[in-house]
Design a protein around this motif. Structure first.
Motif, short mmCIF file in Angstrom:
data_model
loop_
_atom_site.label_atom_id
_atom_site.label_comp_id
_atom_site.label_asym_id
_atom_site.label_seq_id
_atom_site.Cartn_x
_atom_site.Cartn_y
_atom_site.Cartn_z
N ASP A 59 0.84 -1.19 0.00
CA ASP A 59 0.00 0.00 0.00
C ASP A 59 0.88 1.24 0.00
N GLY A 60 1.85 1.24 -0.88
CA GLY A 60 2.80 2.33 -0.90
C GLY A 60 2.22 3.63 -1.41
N VAL A 61 1.08 3.56 -2.12
CA VAL A 61 0.52 4.76 -2.72
C VAL A 61 -0.21 5.62 -1.70
N TYR A 62 -0.85 4.96 -0.74
CA TYR A 62 -1.78 5.73 0.10
C TYR A 62 -2.00 5.02 1.43
N ARG A 63 -1.62 5.69 2.51
CA ARG A 63 -2.00 5.22 3.81
C ARG A 63 -1.80 6.34 4.83
N PRO A 64 -2.49 7.46 4.67
CA PRO A 64 -2.34 8.56 5.61
C PRO A 64 -3.02 8.25 6.93
N SER A 65 -2.58 8.93 7.95
CA SER A 65 -3.17 8.73 9.27
C SER A 65 -4.48 9.50 9.39
N ASP A 81 -12.23 14.42 3.08
CA ASP A 81 -13.38 14.89 3.85
C ASP A 81 -13.53 14.11 5.15
N ILE A 82 -13.38 12.79 5.09
CA ILE A 82 -13.62 11.96 6.26
C ILE A 82 -12.62 12.29 7.37
N VAL A 83 -11.34 12.44 7.03
CA VAL A 83 -10.35 12.74 8.06
C VAL A 83 -10.51 14.16 8.59
N ALA A 84 -11.27 15.00 7.86
CA ALA A 84 -11.64 16.33 8.36
C ALA A 84 -12.98 16.28 9.09
N TRP A 85 -13.48 15.08 9.35
CA TRP A 85 -14.73 14.86 10.07
C TRP A 85 -15.91 15.48 9.33
N ARG A 86 -15.95 15.24 8.03
CA ARG A 86 -17.08 15.66 7.19
C ARG A 86 -17.55 14.47 6.37
N VAL A 87 -18.84 14.43 6.08
CA VAL A 87 -19.39 13.42 5.17
C VAL A 87 -19.11 13.86 3.75
N PRO A 88 -18.45 13.05 2.94
CA PRO A 88 -18.11 13.45 1.56
C PRO A 88 -19.33 13.80 0.73
N MET A 89 -19.14 14.73 -0.21
CA MET A 89 -20.22 15.12 -1.11
C MET A 89 -20.45 14.03 -2.16
N PRO A 90 -21.67 13.99 -2.74
CA PRO A 90 -21.97 12.96 -3.75
C PRO A 90 -21.09 13.05 -4.99
N ILE A 91 -20.52 14.22 -5.27
CA ILE A 91 -19.70 14.36 -6.48
C ILE A 91 -18.45 13.48 -6.41
N TYR A 92 -18.11 13.02 -5.21
CA TYR A 92 -16.93 12.18 -5.06
C TYR A 92 -17.24 10.70 -5.23
N GLU A 94 -6.68 -2.66 0.19
CA GLU A 94 -6.85 -1.39 -0.52
C GLU A 94 -7.62 -0.41 0.35
N ARG A 95 -7.41 0.87 0.10
CA ARG A 95 -8.13 1.89 0.85
C ARG A 95 -9.63 1.79 0.56
N PRO A 96 -10.46 2.00 1.56
CA PRO A 96 -11.90 1.87 1.35
C PRO A 96 -12.55 3.08 0.70
N PHE A 97 -11.84 4.23 0.67
CA PHE A 97 -12.41 5.45 0.12
C PHE A 97 -11.44 6.07 -0.87
N SER A 98 -11.99 6.86 -1.79
CA SER A 98 -11.15 7.58 -2.73
C SER A 98 -10.37 8.67 -2.00
N SER A 99 -9.39 9.24 -2.68
CA SER A 99 -8.59 10.30 -2.06
C SER A 99 -9.46 11.49 -1.66
N GLU A 100 -10.43 11.84 -2.51
CA GLU A 100 -11.30 12.97 -2.21
C GLU A 100 -12.20 12.66 -1.03
N GLN A 101 -12.75 11.45 -1.00
CA GLN A 101 -13.59 11.06 0.12
C GLN A 101 -12.78 11.02 1.42
#
Length: 461
Positions: free
Chosen positions: A23-29, A447-458, A437-444
């Motif tokens: 998972d070298g591409v993506y695993r932010p805290s 938002d999630i790590v900012a404690w927001r529900v992602p918008m439908p456009i994502y 694999e990550r369960p959410f896209s980068s855009e989602q």
């Protein structure tokens, strides 16, 4: 906790079967900012998802969040998510993200070749989120009561509600419609409130699943984070590390509130870290996964049973409340619908609720488990089972042989049937690299790590 046929993602190539998880591409805290203004999610009476422009605050979290440069520990993050109140949709997304981060850490500690319980929990939690958010279910529920065209006509005649089509009125479509609730419109004033039944079912279903999602996470999330903390800085763990992990886990059976299964699982994970034998390691991890899975399912049993019984319970409550005056002409008709709603809800549960969505497949839990896309049913390390304790556990739930024939659950409220399927799932997918694999896209994720529900456009969550 099936689905109409939908296009699936490309299957993982067979060459990935024995590869280490990467998972070298993506695993932010997972971060937790002090303020996270953004669109919050709410569900309207019609079940439609709407986002209101209001801050997504964490009520009564009891956690003091530090500056972004002083990122809180994973354990602090887990406790903050547990403490979040009043936002079940956001909390489920955060739980899913936490499981992902815990999973990635533990897979490395366990040797990089085997999925563990948190890996599967990531995708189970994401699947649960679809029901917590009331996606797709509302429209189906509105067709549960008196939805058959022939039955509509028969009920109209019995209730004296024949209404001829007026001159010039277009003929009604025979496509699915809002179930025959319109036939009962003249009696809403009598306090029957049938229109409220689907809404109550949705509320109770969403609540039961959300509570179950939280109850499991608040018990198991901290335990797995403690495992990471204890073993991360210890390349050669010993008895002291195992004793520290077991400290706080209560002996005793799960149905009585004990954590004996978790203590056993911790010992098996510990042993798996110590062995270099690939076959032995895989079997120990599967045994640990099975112990945690059984404990989890015992804890979830009341919430699963409540969810599956929600329609009948809501129907009976609605027509049985004191003060409701049901016209005699409709009393037998409405009571007849209880059995129908129960039967149709089982179909709905099979279609929607009893599924699990993985990165490259949607599993129908009511049918026998297929082999992973592009891979054999069992990896080489688990094709045969040598560990006696593991073999006995798999045999107890009919998950011990070389096939998955008969593992599909007919009644997901049955603990035995669930465990039969879950053990087959754990064994057949333990070496599937795509599960990490990550369960959410980068855009989602942003938002999630900012404690927001992602918008439908994502995209879909």
């Amino acid at each position: 906790m099936t689905t109409p046929v939908k296009p699936l993602m490309a299957a993982a190539p067979a060459s990935e079967h024995a590869a280490h998880f990467q998972d070298g591409v993506y695993r932010p805290s997972l971060s937790s900012p002090a303020e996270a203004p953004g669109p919050a999610l709410r569900v309207t009476r019609s079940g439609v998802m709407e986002r209101a422009a209001r801050p997504a605050t964490r009520a009564n979290s009891g956690v003091r969040f530090v500056e972004a440069s002083e990122r809180p520990s994973l354990l602090d993050q887990v406790h903050a998510v547990i403490a979040l109140e009043g936002q079940p949709v956001l909390r489920n997304l955060l739980i899913t993200q936490c499981y992902y981060e815990i999973s990635a850490e533990l897979v490395e500690l366990l040797g990089g070749r085997n999925a563990h319980w948190c890996t599967f929990a990531t995708w189970a939690s994401k699947t649960a989120g679809r029901f917590i958010r009331n996606e797709e279910v509302p429209a189906v529920l509105r067709q549960l009561i008196l939805s058959d065209e022939d039955e509509r006509e028969a009920i109209s005649q019995r209730a004296g509600l024949n209404r001829g089509r007026g001159q010039g009125e277009p003929e009604r479509e025979r496509a699915p419609r809002i179930s025959g609730i319109d036939l009962l419109t003249p009696w809403w004033g009598h306090g029957l409130d049938l229109m409220e039944i689907p809404e109550r079912i949705l509320r109770e279903l969403s609540s039961d699943i959300a509570i179950g999602n939280l109850k499991v996470f608040e018990e198991l999330g901290p335990m797995f984070v403690r495992m990471i903390q204890i073993y991360r800085e210890c390349p050669q763990p010993g008895d002291a590390q195992l004793a520290a992990l077991l400290d706080g886990l209560q002996p005793g059976p799960s149905p009585e509130g004990g954590q004996g299964l978790l203590r056993s699982a911790a010992a098996h994970y510990h042993a798996a870290m110590l062995t270099e034998d690939k076959d032995r390691k895989a079997e120990l991890i599967l045994l640990a996964n099975a112990r945690v899975g059984l404990h989890e399912q015992v804890r979830l049993q009341p919430y699963i049973a409540r969810a599956l019984n929600a329609p009948v319970r809501c129907m009976l409550d609605s027509i049985g409340l004191r003060g409701r005056r049901l016209p005699e002409a409709l009393e037998a008709i409405v009571l007849d619908q209880v059995e129908k709603v129960q039967a149709l809800w089982r179909l709905l549960a099979t279609k929607e609720m009893m599924t699990m969505r993985l990165p490259d497949e949607i599993l129908d839990l009511g049918h026998d488990l297929p082999a992973p896309p592009g891979l054999p049913l069992h990896c080489a390390e688990l094709a045969t089972i040598e560990d006696r304790e593991l073999r006995e556990l798999l045999s107890e739930y009919d998950a011990h042989d070389q096939t998955t024939a008969g593992c599909g659950a007919e009644d997901w409220a049955s603990l035995r049937e669930r465990m039969s399927y879950i053990l087959e799932l754990f064994r057949s997918r333990q070496s599937c690299a795509r599960l990490l694999e990550r369960p959410f896209s980068s855009e989602q994720h942003a938002d999630i790590v900012a404690w927001r529900v992602p918008m439908p456009i994502y995209g879909d969550l």
